[in-house]
Scaffold this motif. Structure first.
Motif, PDB file in Angstrom:
ATOM      1  N   ILE A  19       0.819  -1.208   0.000  1.00 28.23           N
ATOM      2  CA  ILE A  19       0.000   0.000   0.000  1.00 28.23           C
ATOM      3  C   ILE A  19       0.853   1.258   0.000  1.00 28.23           C
ATOM      4  O   ILE A  19       0.646   2.181  -0.786  1.00 28.23           O
ATOM      5  CB  ILE A  19      -0.939   0.010   1.223  1.00 28.23           C
ATOM      6  N   HIS A  20       1.849   1.271   0.904  1.00 25.74           N
ATOM      7  CA  HIS A  20       2.642   2.497   1.045  1.00 25.74           C
ATOM      8  C   HIS A  20       3.948   2.181   1.767  1.00 25.74           C
ATOM      9  O   HIS A  20       3.982   1.373   2.691  1.00 25.74           O
ATOM     10  CB  HIS A  20       1.852   3.539   1.856  1.00 25.74           C
ATOM     11  N   SER A  21       5.029   2.844   1.314  1.00 28.55           N
ATOM     12  CA  SER A  21       6.316   2.776   2.009  1.00 28.55           C
ATOM     13  C   SER A  21       6.635   4.141   2.582  1.00 28.55           C
ATOM     14  O   SER A  21       6.477   5.163   1.901  1.00 28.55           O
ATOM     15  CB  SER A  21       7.431   2.346   1.043  1.00 28.55           C
ATOM     16  N   PHE A  22       7.090   4.164   3.836  1.00 27.45           N
ATOM     17  CA  PHE A  22       7.391   5.411   4.525  1.00 27.45           C
ATOM     18  C   PHE A  22       8.878   5.742   4.367  1.00 27.45           C
ATOM     19  O   PHE A  22       9.688   4.873   4.046  1.00 27.45           O
ATOM     20  CB  PHE A  22       6.995   5.291   5.993  1.00 27.45           C
ATOM     21  N   PRO A  23       9.261   6.994   4.589  1.00 18.19           N
ATOM     22  CA  PRO A  23      10.670   7.394   4.423  1.00 18.19           C
ATOM     23  C   PRO A  23      11.607   6.583   5.306  1.00 18.19           C
ATOM     24  O   PRO A  23      11.209   6.034   6.343  1.00 18.19           O
ATOM     25  CB  PRO A  23      10.657   8.872   4.826  1.00 18.19           C
ATOM     26  N   LYS A  24      12.870   6.510   4.898  1.00 15.31           N
ATOM     27  CA  LYS A  24      13.876   5.778   5.665  1.00 15.31           C
ATOM     28  C   LYS A  24      13.910   6.241   7.118  1.00 15.31           C
ATOM     29  O   LYS A  24      13.852   7.433   7.397  1.00 15.31           O
ATOM     30  CB  LYS A  24      15.254   5.976   5.049  1.00 15.31           C
ATOM     31  N   GLY A  25      14.031   5.280   8.017  1.00 18.35           N
ATOM     32  CA  GLY A  25      14.167   5.589   9.435  1.00 18.35           C
ATOM     33  C   GLY A  25      12.861   5.733  10.172  1.00 18.35           C
ATOM     34  O   GLY A  25      12.845   5.686  11.404  1.00 18.35           O
ATOM     35  N   VAL A  69      -1.094   4.412  11.688  1.00 23.84           N
ATOM     36  CA  VAL A  69       0.135   3.696  12.019  1.00 23.84           C
ATOM     37  C   VAL A  69       0.999   4.589  12.904  1.00 23.84           C
ATOM     38  O   VAL A  69       0.951   5.815  12.813  1.00 23.84           O
ATOM     39  CB  VAL A  69       0.916   3.278  10.760  1.00 23.84           C
ATOM     40  N   GLN A  70       1.784   3.968  13.786  1.00 24.43           N
ATOM     41  CA  GLN A  70       2.635   4.696  14.716  1.00 24.43           C
ATOM     42  C   GLN A  70       3.985   4.025  14.838  1.00 24.43           C
ATOM     43  O   GLN A  70       4.116   2.822  14.596  1.00 24.43           O
ATOM     44  CB  GLN A  70       1.974   4.778  16.104  1.00 24.43           C
ATOM     45  N   GLY A  71       5.012   4.807  15.241  1.00 28.82           N
ATOM     46  CA  GLY A  71       6.327   4.228  15.430  1.00 28.82           C
ATOM     47  C   GLY A  71       7.357   5.275  15.794  1.00 28.82           C
ATOM     48  O   GLY A  71       7.060   6.466  15.895  1.00 28.82           O
ATOM     49  N   PRO A  72       8.631   4.849  15.969  1.00 26.87           N
ATOM     50  CA  PRO A  72       9.725   5.774  16.276  1.00 26.87           C
ATOM     51  C   PRO A  72      10.375   6.300  14.999  1.00 26.87           C
ATOM     52  O   PRO A  72      10.404   5.613  13.977  1.00 26.87           O
ATOM     53  CB  PRO A  72      10.694   4.900  17.073  1.00 26.87           C
ATOM     54  N   ASP A  73      10.906   7.515  15.069  1.00 29.72           N
ATOM     55  CA  ASP A  73      11.590   8.138  13.942  1.00 29.72           C
ATOM     56  C   ASP A  73      13.096   8.093  14.190  1.00 29.72           C
ATOM     57  O   ASP A  73      13.646   8.903  14.923  1.00 29.72           O
ATOM     58  CB  ASP A  73      11.107   9.581  13.777  1.00 29.72           C
ATOM     59  N   TYR A  74      13.774   7.122  13.573  1.00 28.23           N
ATOM     60  CA  TYR A  74      15.215   6.971  13.760  1.00 28.23           C
ATOM     61  C   TYR A  74      16.019   7.877  12.833  1.00 28.23           C
ATOM     62  O   TYR A  74      17.230   8.001  12.992  1.00 28.23           O
ATOM     63  CB  TYR A  74      15.623   5.515  13.524  1.00 28.23           C
ATOM     64  N   ALA A  75      15.356   8.501  11.849  1.00 24.45           N
ATOM     65  CA  ALA A  75      16.065   9.393  10.935  1.00 24.45           C
ATOM     66  C   ALA A  75      16.345  10.739  11.576  1.00 24.45           C
ATOM     67  O   ALA A  75      17.207  11.489  11.123  1.00 24.45           O
ATOM     68  CB  ALA A  75      15.252   9.585   9.656  1.00 24.45           C
ATOM     69  N   SER A  76      15.632  11.051  12.639  1.00 23.83           N
ATOM     70  CA  SER A  76      15.799  12.332  13.318  1.00 23.83           C
ATOM     71  C   SER A  76      17.029  12.308  14.217  1.00 23.83           C
ATOM     72  O   SER A  76      17.404  11.260  14.766  1.00 23.83           O
ATOM     73  CB  SER A  76      14.552  12.649  14.144  1.00 23.83           C
ATOM     74  N   ILE A  77      17.668  13.455  14.376  1.00 24.48           N
ATOM     75  CA  ILE A  77      18.829  13.550  15.261  1.00 24.48           C
ATOM     76  C   ILE A  77      18.411  13.298  16.702  1.00 24.48           C
ATOM     77  O   ILE A  77      19.070  12.571  17.448  1.00 24.48           O
ATOM     78  CB  ILE A  77      19.496  14.936  15.123  1.00 24.48           C
ATOM     79  N   TRP A 114       6.289   9.162  15.701  1.00 24.65           N
ATOM     80  CA  TRP A 114       5.465   9.646  14.594  1.00 24.65           C
ATOM     81  C   TRP A 114       4.196   8.828  14.463  1.00 24.65           C
ATOM     82  O   TRP A 114       4.107   7.689  14.907  1.00 24.65           O
ATOM     83  CB  TRP A 114       6.243   9.620  13.270  1.00 24.65           C
ATOM     84  N   ALA A 115       3.195   9.455  13.870  1.00 15.64           N
ATOM     85  CA  ALA A 115       1.935   8.791  13.565  1.00 15.64           C
ATOM     86  C   ALA A 115       1.501   9.246  12.180  1.00 15.64           C
ATOM     87  O   ALA A 115       1.743  10.387  11.780  1.00 15.64           O
ATOM     88  CB  ALA A 115       0.872   9.139  14.598  1.00 15.64           C
ATOM     89  N   ALA A 116       0.878   8.348  11.423  1.00 16.87           N
ATOM     90  CA  ALA A 116       0.392   8.680  10.084  1.00 16.87           C
ATOM     91  C   ALA A 116      -1.037   8.172   9.941  1.00 16.87           C
ATOM     92  O   ALA A 116      -1.350   7.047  10.333  1.00 16.87           O
ATOM     93  CB  ALA A 116       1.290   8.074   9.010  1.00 16.87           C
ATOM     94  N   LEU A 117      -1.896   9.018   9.389  1.00 17.96           N
ATOM     95  CA  LEU A 117      -3.316   8.709   9.255  1.00 17.96           C
ATOM     96  C   LEU A 117      -3.719   8.747   7.788  1.00 17.96           C
ATOM     97  O   LEU A 117      -3.344   9.661   7.053  1.00 17.96           O
ATOM     98  CB  LEU A 117      -4.140   9.720  10.049  1.00 17.96           C
ATOM     99  N   SER A 118      -4.462   7.743   7.340  1.00 16.96           N
ATOM    100  CA  SER A 118      -4.974   7.703   5.973  1.00 16.96           C
ATOM    101  C   SER A 118      -6.469   7.447   6.013  1.00 16.96           C
ATOM    102  O   SER A 118      -6.933   6.518   6.675  1.00 16.96           O
ATOM    103  CB  SER A 118      -4.283   6.603   5.163  1.00 16.96           C
ATOM    104  N   SER A 148       8.085  14.816  19.910  1.00 19.40           N
ATOM    105  CA  SER A 148       9.238  14.355  20.675  1.00 19.40           C
ATOM    106  C   SER A 148       8.936  12.987  21.267  1.00 19.40           C
ATOM    107  O   SER A 148       7.777  12.626  21.484  1.00 19.40           O
ATOM    108  CB  SER A 148       9.578  15.350  21.783  1.00 19.40           C
ATOM    109  N   SER A 149       9.980  12.214  21.535  1.00 24.02           N
ATOM    110  CA  SER A 149       9.806  10.864  22.047  1.00 24.02           C
ATOM    111  C   SER A 149       9.111  10.890  23.406  1.00 24.02           C
ATOM    112  O   SER A 149       9.457  11.672  24.280  1.00 24.02           O
ATOM    113  CB  SER A 149      11.168  10.172  22.175  1.00 24.02           C
ATOM    114  N   ALA A 150       8.118  10.023  23.567  1.00 25.99           N
ATOM    115  CA  ALA A 150       7.344   9.971  24.804  1.00 25.99           C
ATOM    116  C   ALA A 150       7.843   8.866  25.721  1.00 25.99           C
ATOM    117  O   ALA A 150       8.489   7.912  25.281  1.00 25.99           O
ATOM    118  CB  ALA A 150       5.868   9.755  24.487  1.00 25.99           C
ATOM    119  N   GLN A 151       7.524   8.995  27.011  1.00 27.66           N
ATOM    120  CA  GLN A 151       7.869   7.943  27.985  1.00 27.66           C
ATOM    121  C   GLN A 151       6.871   6.798  27.960  1.00 27.66           C
ATOM    122  O   GLN A 151       7.140   5.717  28.468  1.00 27.66           O
ATOM    123  CB  GLN A 151       7.919   8.531  29.399  1.00 27.66           C
TER     124      GLN A 151
END
Length: 411
Positions: free
Chosen positions: A330-336, A353-361, A366-370, A383-386
């Motif tokens: 269906i879809h590929s998200f950017p690297k990281g 969909v939700q997940g961590p952003d490893y491409a960021s310093i 991140w979350a993405a809605l379709s 920012s990263s949550a606890q």
């Protein structure tokens, strides 16, 4: 003058950029009817009610009710030092208790706690020494299953036939919203890594091996289900599935890379409720599975990643859909931007969909809605949550930063 004029121009550009961002943001909200902004609910969430651990744990909220399972190391404290001692940087800090210097003692004293109450006031209702845990909460919140696993880190692996220190596993249940607990009969040598229940009476336990057990009577009796032979490895007695998910169709979905094969190819197997054997339904070549969602009609979505091992920054997450006959990307998200969860929102049936952003310093989530089945996506980064989770029953997204609790509605 030139410098001053340059500053003024930069300021205007910055203002226009901010205006453009906010205009696009509110235009999206207007089109979709969804506000992705967070609202602060509390600034002292889970603060001060447990001196042994920090953070909200794996929490759930419904209305004003709150429950949370915490897994944490014991608190390490140090003796007070004089100004002269503090000035001597060569001397290590002295712990208040001798055991605090031992890594084995610290691991042995790891603990699982459970908290029940409200957002503003909860109490600890359960405590057990363990280094691993799994739990499940019934839809009406009345019944909770909880497992704990403890290893004695003073023991040496070479002293045991399979070079594995035995784990002591215990199974618990609460039928009063987590306020009191009873220990269920369970063989302590059989690990429990995860739980997947349909209701308070019917569900699965999954453990090392991997192995699967099913109950139809609230844990009074457990029946072992045979797993695919392709996942068994005699050299790895504590092997796990890559992923286990319970679909809205009440089928158990298993993901793993077969021990015999060439290259990386994840297989997805389905175990229908009441059946004794699972079936292979499709494979995802070149990918490892991160999450699976199946709707009530058996339409399956699979979230995967591919790329160099241990290089999250260069890996790519892809969302696939299997309609019963074909598997389509269906879809590929950017690297990281790796994913760990996929949901279908309860009201609008959007994909989230939700997940961590490893491409960021800096660490980010991140979350993405379709709203069109995955053709177009709205991505939101924070920012990263606890801690946090998405409630696919109420459509509420929760996150905790420090002691601040936030929520937003994604129906």
């Amino acid at each position: 003058m030139a410098n001053k004029r340059g500053i003024i121009v930069s300021g205007k550009r910055f203002f226009l950029l901010v205006l453009l961002i906010f205009s696009s943001y509110f235009l999206f909200n207007k089109i979709t009817g969804i506000d992705m902004r967070w609202t602060q609910v509390s600034s002292e969430f889970m603060k001060g009610n447990d001196t042994q651990s920090y953070g909200p744990g794996d929490f759930r909220i419904r209305g004003e009710k709150m429950v949370s399972m915490r897994l944490a190391k014991p608190k390490i404290t140090f003796k007070k030092q004089t100004a002269e001692e503090l000035a001597n940087w060569d001397q290590p800090l002295e712990t208040t208790e001798p055991w605090m210097k031992s890594s084995s003692e610290i691991l042995n004293r790891m603990n699982v706690t459970f908290h029940a109450g409200s957002i503003s006031n909860s109490t600890q209702t359960f405590h057990e020494y363990a280094q691993s845990s799994a739990w499940w909460l019934s839809p009406d919140w009345k019944t909770i299953y909880l497992s704990t696993g403890w290893l004695d880190y003073h023991l040496e692996p070479e002293d045991f036939p399979d070079n594995q220190v035995p784990q002591i596993t215990k199974l618990w249940r609460s039928t009063d919203y987590g306020h009191s607990w009873e220990q269920l009969t369970w063989p302590e040598q059989q690990n429990i890594s995860s739980m997947r229940f349909i209701n308070e009476q019917e569900g699965y336990l999954i453990g090392w091996g991997p192995r699967i057990w099913r109950t139809k009577n609230g844990g009074k009796y457990w029946h072992e289900i045979q797993v695919p032979v392709q996942v068994k490895d005699l050299q790895q007695p504590r092997k796990r599935f890559d992923l286990v998910a319970l679909g809205k169709d009440n089928a158990l979905y298993l993901a793993f890379v077969p021990i015999i094969g060439t290259g990386l190819s994840s297989e997805i197997w389905r175990l229908k409720w009441g059946e004794e054997t699972s079936e292979l339904i499709f494979s995802v070549p070149g990918n490892k599975v991160d999450d699976i969602f199946a709707d009530a009609n058996g339409k399956v979505y699979v979230f995967t990643h591919a790329g160099p091992k241990y290089e999250e920054r260069n890996q790519i997450s892809t969302l696939y859909q299997w309609d019963g006959e074909e598997l389509n990307a269906i879809h590929s998200f950017p690297k990281g931007m790796l994913g760990y969860a996929i949901y279908q929102t309860p009201v609008n049936k959007h994909l989230l969909v939700q997940g961590p952003d490893y491409a960021s310093i800096l660490p980010k989530d991140w979350a993405a809605l379709s709203k069109d089945g995955g053709k177009t996506w709205r991505t939101d980064t924070n920012s990263s949550a606890q801690g946090g989770y998405y409630d696919d029953v109420t459509g509420t997204d929760w996150r905790v930063s420090g002691y601040s609790l936030y929520k937003r509605e994604i129906p």
